[in-house]
Design a protein around this motif. Structure first.
Motif, PDB file in Angstrom:
ATOM      1  N   GLY A  21       9.294  -2.118 -11.484  1.00 51.71           N
ATOM      2  CA  GLY A  21      10.501  -2.505 -12.199  1.00 51.71           C
ATOM      3  C   GLY A  21      11.580  -3.027 -11.266  1.00 51.71           C
ATOM      4  O   GLY A  21      12.609  -3.521 -11.701  1.00 51.71           O
ATOM      5  N   GLY A  22      11.331  -2.906  -9.958  1.00 47.11           N
ATOM      6  CA  GLY A  22      12.233  -3.478  -8.958  1.00 47.11           C
ATOM      7  C   GLY A  22      11.456  -4.524  -8.190  1.00 47.11           C
ATOM      8  O   GLY A  22      11.157  -5.597  -8.710  1.00 47.11           O
ATOM      9  N   SER A  66       0.811  -1.222   0.000  1.00 42.70           N
ATOM     10  CA  SER A  66       0.000   0.000   0.000  1.00 42.70           C
ATOM     11  C   SER A  66       0.841   1.268   0.000  1.00 42.70           C
ATOM     12  O   SER A  66       0.343   2.341  -0.310  1.00 42.70           O
ATOM     13  N   ASP A  67       2.138   1.173   0.329  1.00 44.37           N
ATOM     14  CA  ASP A  67       3.000   2.359   0.286  1.00 44.37           C
ATOM     15  C   ASP A  67       3.908   2.373  -0.946  1.00 44.37           C
ATOM     16  O   ASP A  67       4.885   3.116  -0.999  1.00 44.37           O
ATOM     17  N   LEU A  68       3.562   1.572  -1.965  1.00 39.52           N
ATOM     18  CA  LEU A  68       4.371   1.528  -3.197  1.00 39.52           C
ATOM     19  C   LEU A  68       4.459   2.911  -3.848  1.00 39.52           C
ATOM     20  O   LEU A  68       5.497   3.302  -4.370  1.00 39.52           O
ATOM     21  N   GLY A  69       3.360   3.667  -3.824  1.00 41.79           N
ATOM     22  CA  GLY A  69       3.344   4.988  -4.444  1.00 41.79           C
ATOM     23  C   GLY A  69       4.351   5.954  -3.847  1.00 41.79           C
ATOM     24  O   GLY A  69       4.712   6.956  -4.477  1.00 41.79           O
ATOM     25  N   LEU A  70       4.829   5.647  -2.639  1.00 43.29           N
ATOM     26  CA  LEU A  70       5.842   6.481  -1.979  1.00 43.29           C
ATOM     27  C   LEU A  70       7.209   5.812  -2.029  1.00 43.29           C
ATOM     28  O   LEU A  70       8.125   6.194  -1.302  1.00 43.29           O
ATOM     29  N   ASN A  71       7.344   4.791  -2.872  1.00 41.52           N
ATOM     30  CA  ASN A  71       8.595   4.017  -2.989  1.00 41.52           C
ATOM     31  C   ASN A  71       8.956   3.302  -1.696  1.00 41.52           C
ATOM     32  O   ASN A  71      10.131   3.146  -1.372  1.00 41.52           O
ATOM     33  N   VAL A  97      13.816  -8.368   6.096  1.00 46.67           N
ATOM     34  CA  VAL A  97      12.908  -7.790   5.104  1.00 46.67           C
ATOM     35  C   VAL A  97      12.685  -8.806   3.985  1.00 46.67           C
ATOM     36  O   VAL A  97      13.637  -9.440   3.512  1.00 46.67           O
ATOM     37  N   MET A  98      11.437  -8.962   3.583  1.00 50.36           N
ATOM     38  CA  MET A  98      11.081  -9.874   2.498  1.00 50.36           C
ATOM     39  C   MET A  98      10.444  -9.066   1.375  1.00 50.36           C
ATOM     40  O   MET A  98       9.426  -8.405   1.587  1.00 50.36           O
ATOM     41  N   LEU A  99      11.081  -9.093   0.210  1.00 55.23           N
ATOM     42  CA  LEU A  99      10.629  -8.342  -0.952  1.00 55.23           C
ATOM     43  C   LEU A  99       9.934  -9.282  -1.936  1.00 55.23           C
ATOM     44  O   LEU A  99      10.420 -10.395  -2.173  1.00 55.23           O
ATOM     45  N   PHE A 100       8.829  -8.819  -2.522  1.00 58.45           N
ATOM     46  CA  PHE A 100       8.046  -9.660  -3.430  1.00 58.45           C
ATOM     47  C   PHE A 100       7.825  -8.976  -4.773  1.00 58.45           C
ATOM     48  O   PHE A 100       7.930  -7.766  -4.902  1.00 58.45           O
ATOM     49  N   ASN A 101       7.484  -9.820  -5.770  1.00 56.44           N
ATOM     50  CA  ASN A 101       7.196  -9.335  -7.122  1.00 56.44           C
ATOM     51  C   ASN A 101       8.385  -8.537  -7.661  1.00 56.44           C
ATOM     52  O   ASN A 101       8.240  -7.421  -8.159  1.00 56.44           O
ATOM     53  N   CYS A 102       9.552  -9.153  -7.577  1.00 56.00           N
ATOM     54  CA  CYS A 102      10.796  -8.478  -7.973  1.00 56.00           C
ATOM     55  C   CYS A 102      11.142  -8.788  -9.430  1.00 56.00           C
ATOM     56  O   CYS A 102      10.822  -9.865  -9.939  1.00 56.00           O
TER      57      CYS A 102
END
Length: 202
Positions: A170-171, A91-96, A114-119
């Protein structure tokens, strides 16, 4: 002699004090130096109390619920943002993602995994753990962290910024975080949250 001792005790009591501590926010104690209004705590340690819920605001003014506060260790844990499972976006993607102002007394502690998804596949060039045994895979397999999307994990440490969890199209577009991750624990025992620590006031 007794009046002198009483006078000293009274002055110490007033110094320690209820005057500087903020009132509870709902059921949550707000210890000094944390501040919810200009007239309590230290305004550099600003939180907000909205509808009896204590909130921490990021540099982009996105608010995160405060889950726990540990004054003895100068730490608090905030709730990670919601992940939309249909788009695999936080939900905070718009703020990077999550970011703390550079002059803030708060930073992200080293207790966070930290776990990052949809990379994107570009992330495979980084030193992150994107393997089949990465903790994020365990989460994805349970349908909590964007199933069938590339994911990576890392432990926050001094080699990475302690003020940001970065997202971008894109990341990686989504993330969550676990405090004091232990590899042998089951997912339902994980302590989901982002632990922040603060420097004591001068």
């Amino acid at each position: 002699m007794v009046p002198l001792i009483l006078s000293i005790l009274l002055s110490l009591t007033s110094y320690a004090s209820p005057l500087n501590a903020c009132p509870k926010c709902g059921t949550t104690q707000v210890p000094y130096p944390l501040s919810t209004t200009p007239d309590c705590g230290n305004p550099n340690y600003k939180l907000s109390c909205n509808n009896h819920t204590l909130l921490f605001s990021s540099a982009g003014n996105f608010t995160y619920k405060v889950l726990t506060i540990s004054p003895n260790t100068n730490t608090l844990i905030i709730q990670p943002p919601i992940i939309d499972q249909s788009t695999c976006q936080s939900s905070d993607l718009g703020l990077n993602g999550f970011r703390i102002e550079d002059d803030s007394p708060f930073n992200i502690s080293k207790s966070n995994t930290v776990m990052l998804f949809n990379c994107s596949e570009n992330i495979l060039l980084s030193p992150l753990n994107c393997s089949s045994i990465s903790p994020c895979r365990l989460l994805a397999e349970q349908g909590i962290g964007c199933r069938n999307r590339l994911c990576c994990s890392y432990l926050k440490d001094s080699s990475m910024t302690s003020r940001q969890i970065r997202l971008r199209i894109g990341g990686c577009s989504a993330y969550t975080c676990v405090v004091d991750f232990k590899p042998r624990q089951t997912v339902d025992a994980w302590n989901f949250g982002i632990e922040l620590q603060w420097l004591p006031p001068n």
